[in-house]
Design a protein around this motif. Structure first.
Motif, PDB file in Angstrom:
ATOM      1  N   LEU A  48      26.701  -1.267   5.886  1.00 24.63           N
ATOM      2  CA  LEU A  48      26.717   0.149   6.319  1.00 24.63           C
ATOM      3  C   LEU A  48      25.780   0.492   7.494  1.00 24.63           C
ATOM      4  O   LEU A  48      26.179   1.195   8.331  1.00 24.63           O
ATOM      5  N   ASP A  49      25.044  -0.341   8.013  1.00 24.82           N
ATOM      6  CA  ASP A  49      24.128  -0.462   9.073  1.00 24.82           C
ATOM      7  C   ASP A  49      25.049  -0.657  10.526  1.00 24.82           C
ATOM      8  O   ASP A  49      24.784   0.086  11.280  1.00 24.82           O
ATOM      9  N   ASP A  50      25.905  -1.598  10.270  1.00 23.57           N
ATOM     10  CA  ASP A  50      26.716  -1.843  11.366  1.00 23.57           C
ATOM     11  C   ASP A  50      27.891  -0.742  11.558  1.00 23.57           C
ATOM     12  O   ASP A  50      28.089  -0.408  12.793  1.00 23.57           O
ATOM     13  N   ALA A  51      28.471   0.066  10.399  1.00 23.33           N
ATOM     14  CA  ALA A  51      29.255   0.757  10.693  1.00 23.33           C
ATOM     15  C   ALA A  51      28.752   2.145  11.447  1.00 23.33           C
ATOM     16  O   ALA A  51      29.231   2.977  12.154  1.00 23.33           O
ATOM     17  N   VAL A  52      27.489   2.380  10.918  1.00 15.12           N
ATOM     18  CA  VAL A  52      26.912   3.685  11.494  1.00 15.12           C
ATOM     19  C   VAL A  52      26.152   3.451  12.826  1.00 15.12           C
ATOM     20  O   VAL A  52      26.592   4.189  13.904  1.00 15.12           O
ATOM     21  N   ASN A  53      26.117   2.151  13.431  1.00 11.24           N
ATOM     22  CA  ASN A  53      25.763   2.131  14.703  1.00 11.24           C
ATOM     23  C   ASN A  53      26.975   2.036  15.588  1.00 11.24           C
ATOM     24  O   ASN A  53      26.806   2.184  16.774  1.00 11.24           O
ATOM     25  N   ASP A  54      28.256   1.774  15.096  1.00 13.75           N
ATOM     26  CA  ASP A  54      29.335   1.528  15.811  1.00 13.75           C
ATOM     27  C   ASP A  54      30.108   2.926  16.073  1.00 13.75           C
ATOM     28  O   ASP A  54      30.862   2.931  16.836  1.00 13.75           O
ATOM     29  N   ALA A  55      29.441   3.748  15.493  1.00 14.41           N
ATOM     30  CA  ALA A  55      30.324   5.243  15.303  1.00 14.41           C
ATOM     31  C   ALA A  55      29.674   6.254  16.330  1.00 14.41           C
ATOM     32  O   ALA A  55      28.494   6.622  16.006  1.00 14.41           O
ATOM     33  N   ALA A  56      30.394   6.547  17.158  1.00 14.65           N
ATOM     34  CA  ALA A  56      29.974   7.836  18.042  1.00 14.65           C
ATOM     35  C   ALA A  56      30.690   9.011  17.923  1.00 14.65           C
ATOM     36  O   ALA A  56      30.141  10.110  18.087  1.00 14.65           O
ATOM     37  N   ASP A  57      31.734   8.969  17.263  1.00 11.52           N
ATOM     38  CA  ASP A  57      32.697  10.161  17.054  1.00 11.52           C
ATOM     39  C   ASP A  57      32.732  10.526  15.658  1.00 11.52           C
ATOM     40  O   ASP A  57      32.412  11.562  15.257  1.00 11.52           O
ATOM     41  N   THR A  58      33.338   9.567  14.904  1.00 16.43           N
ATOM     42  CA  THR A  58      33.574   9.830  13.358  1.00 16.43           C
ATOM     43  C   THR A  58      33.171   8.622  12.640  1.00 16.43           C
ATOM     44  O   THR A  58      33.648   7.696  12.797  1.00 16.43           O
ATOM     45  N   LEU A  59      32.459   8.855  11.471  1.00 14.68           N
ATOM     46  CA  LEU A  59      32.170   7.787  10.489  1.00 14.68           C
ATOM     47  C   LEU A  59      32.626   8.315   9.474  1.00 14.68           C
ATOM     48  O   LEU A  59      32.409   9.266   8.775  1.00 14.68           O
ATOM     49  N   ILE A  60      33.099   7.411   8.682  1.00 17.24           N
ATOM     50  CA  ILE A  60      33.915   7.483   7.210  1.00 17.24           C
ATOM     51  C   ILE A  60      33.410   6.443   6.142  1.00 17.24           C
ATOM     52  O   ILE A  60      33.564   5.073   6.810  1.00 17.24           O
ATOM     53  N   VAL A  61      32.823   6.899   5.372  1.00 16.20           N
ATOM     54  CA  VAL A  61      32.310   5.808   4.319  1.00 16.20           C
ATOM     55  C   VAL A  61      32.798   6.175   2.940  1.00 16.20           C
ATOM     56  O   VAL A  61      32.867   7.012   2.627  1.00 16.20           O
ATOM     57  N   TYR A  62      33.425   4.993   2.345  1.00 13.68           N
ATOM     58  CA  TYR A  62      34.345   4.990   0.981  1.00 13.68           C
ATOM     59  C   TYR A  62      33.810   4.214   0.236  1.00 13.68           C
ATOM     60  O   TYR A  62      33.351   3.017   0.577  1.00 13.68           O
ATOM     61  N   TYR A  63      33.542   4.736  -1.035  1.00 17.71           N
ATOM     62  CA  TYR A  63      33.311   3.566  -2.199  1.00 17.71           C
ATOM     63  C   TYR A  63      33.860   3.958  -3.295  1.00 17.71           C
ATOM     64  O   TYR A  63      34.271   5.054  -3.881  1.00 17.71           O
ATOM     65  N   ALA A  64      34.534   2.837  -4.000  1.00 17.15           N
ATOM     66  CA  ALA A  64      35.144   2.766  -5.260  1.00 17.15           C
ATOM     67  C   ALA A  64      34.693   1.912  -6.240  1.00 17.15           C
ATOM     68  O   ALA A  64      34.412   0.767  -5.784  1.00 17.15           O
ATOM     69  N   GLY A  65      33.930   2.357  -7.396  1.00 17.25           N
ATOM     70  CA  GLY A  65      33.573   1.394  -8.307  1.00 17.25           C
ATOM     71  C   GLY A  65      32.871   2.171  -9.541  1.00 17.25           C
ATOM     72  O   GLY A  65      33.393   3.402  -9.750  1.00 17.25           O
ATOM     73  N   HIS A  66      31.887   1.941  -9.945  1.00 15.40           N
ATOM     74  CA  HIS A  66      31.168   2.563 -10.689  1.00 15.40           C
ATOM     75  C   HIS A  66      29.713   3.207 -10.182  1.00 15.40           C
ATOM     76  O   HIS A  66      29.159   2.660  -9.517  1.00 15.40           O
TER      77      HIS A  66
END
Length: 372
Positions: A72-90
């Motif tokens: 999550l930290d890596d994804a946030v730091n890489d996004a300057a335009d659009t950030l998408i976080v998806y979780y599937a599970g419980h």
């Protein structure tokens, strides 16, 4: 704001799928791994996708909280335009009503210490420098909030209502997401993938989150599946998840002239007559409610009498939430008697702007009603 695609090289996607669990008390979800792999393919497709493959992280069956936190930290730091976080599970609620997302080693008896707190995601998204932020949760919200001074629905809604973020969940807090046995995908993600692959006839060239959500509601309702929920809806018009395969010029019919053009061709006398007929139609609708449903919509008829049919309709269309009368008609299975349904009918639609017609159409679609 105009709908646009994310910048492929300045956006980031994190797809997390928790499919298998060490605890016998948590049901395995084999189809979740397929969700992640195929969704990654759709979002990174060279012609219709929205990010480069190197900017889409796939995390299947993370064992610990830390694995998700680092990704999550890596994804946030890489996004300057659009950030998408998806979780599937419980999704699991602690006894105090705090939402967590399960990972492989989650212990249902120690959720607080073995699952991912939703606050991690909340803070990451809220603090992200990305201009557009999307959170997609394909999970149920089991557990209880008996010790909390809140209900399960309000606990979940508060947890996922994140500033500056458009959030979509696969089911209400009081319902259960569905992973049909033997199916390749979970119900919600399978419908999302179908929309991304086939597009939405009649929508624009881009698949905005508003159009996607409306299509998800319609598709899942037709199969008897739970209705997805969304928050941060003011952001949904300018965020797109890809090109619309069904919206390209070769596949589209020429759209009809906008209502404003129709109005320009009508004389003032014609419009006045049309407004009078629309007023009379709403009054007749009120009488039908009373006669056929034993429902006396006193506030509604008072609005019509005070503001006229056209004025009352515009007030209801531009309200920030549906009226109690709309909800009552939905419960009685008669959305055809709502103002929104009347607004979309010919010849009344000529009295309203394109935006008003869109609001009416989307509102009805959210509740599973699609006028002919």
């Amino acid at each position: 704001m105009t709908t646009r695609l994310p910048d492929r090289r300045r956006s980031s996607v994190l797809l997390v799928g928790a499919a298998r669990f060490a605890s016998d008390a948590i049901t395995d979800l084999p189809s979740v791994a397929n969700n992640v792999m195929v969704l990654a393919e759709a979002l990174t497709d060279s012609s219709t996708g929205i990010v480069d493959s190197s900017r889409c992280r796939r995390l299947i069956d993370p064992r610990t909280q830390d694995e998700v936190g680092v990704a999550l930290d890596d994804a946030v730091n890489d996004a300057a335009d659009t950030l998408i976080v998806y979780y599937a599970g419980h999704g699991l609620l602690t006894p105090r009503g705090v939402l967590h997302l399960a990972v492989a080693n989650t212990d249902p008896a120690r959720v607080t210490y073995s699952a991912v707190p939703i606050d991690w995601i909340r803070l990451a998204l809220a603090d992200s420098p990305a201009k557009n932020r999307i959170l997609i949760l394909d999970c149920c919200f089991s557990g209880h909030a008996a010790a909390a001074m809140t209900s399960v629905p309000s606990a979940v809604t508060a947890a996922i209502d994140i500033s500056g973020t458009y959030t979509v969940t696969s089911a209400p807090a009081t319902s259960t997401s569905i992973a049909p046995p033997g199916e390749r995908f979970t119900a919600f993600s399978g419908e999302l993938l179908r929309v991304l692959r086939n597009g939405i006839p009649g929508a624009g060239d881009l698949l905005s989150m508003r159009d996607i959500y409306t299509a998800l509601v319609r598709g899942l309702h037709s199969r008897g599946m739970p209705k997805p929920q969304h928050l941060g809806t003011g952001l949904s018009d300018h965020i797109a998840l890809g090109l619309n395969p069904a919206g390209r010029p070769s596949a589209r019919r020429e759209p009809p002239p906008p209502p404003s053009a129709v109005r320009a061709e009508q004389s003032d006398v014609d419009l006045q007559a049309l407004e009078k007929r629309f007023h009379d139609a709403l009054v007749a609708g009120y009488r039908a409610m009373k006669r056929e449903l034993n429902y006396n919509a006193t506030i509604y008829i008072r609005m019509i009498s005070t503001s006229g049919g056209l004025g009352a309709a515009r007030q209801l269309i531009h309200a920030t939430s549906v009226s109690s009368g709309f909800t009552t008609l939905w419960e009685k299975g008669r959305l055809d008697l709502t103002v929104e349904a009347f607004v979309l009918r010919e010849p009344w639609s000529a009295l309203f702007t394109d935006e008003e017609l869109r609001i009416a159409r989307d509102r009805l679609a959210e509740y599973g009603y699609h006028p002919d």
